[in-house]
Write a protein that holds these residues in place. Sequence first.
Motif: not given
Length: 146
Positions: A27-32, A64-77
């Motif tokens: 659900d978090a992924q789908k919300l951006g 359609n969401y997991f790549v952007e989710t991963y990009r945000e995790l990279e920033l948090l990393n």
Amino acid sequence: EETLGKALKRSGIPRDQFFIVSKVWNDAQKLGRATVRHSVERSIVNLNFGTYYDLFLIHWPVPNYFVETYRELELLNGEGRIRHIGLSNFSPAEYEELISNNISVPPVVNQFEVSPFMYRPRDVEYFQCKGILVSSSKALHRGGRI
């Protein structure tokens, strides 16, 4: 998370002696990305045992969401909020899609079911050959066969 954090604090064992893992849910992924970030930050606050998680997994490769989710995790990393990024339930094809998007922090693990009822030696070998650990899981709450 709150209960776990309290128990870990009561143990008296320093934070750096634990390896704590959580997941970004679908659900978090789908919300951006902002919601992905908020879910990680909320988990850190709820745990209340240090300022980071050792590993955060993407629970499922939501199309359609997991790549952007991963990009945000990279920033948090990069900010030190999560030390490692991992995958959960990714197939080789989904992993290939992820890396084709020029990720900068490689995942350290892919967690997926491997059991006598779902034996997947090709997937295990694929991820191991890529230098990605495989963490096997099998839900016990589904009853019947264990």
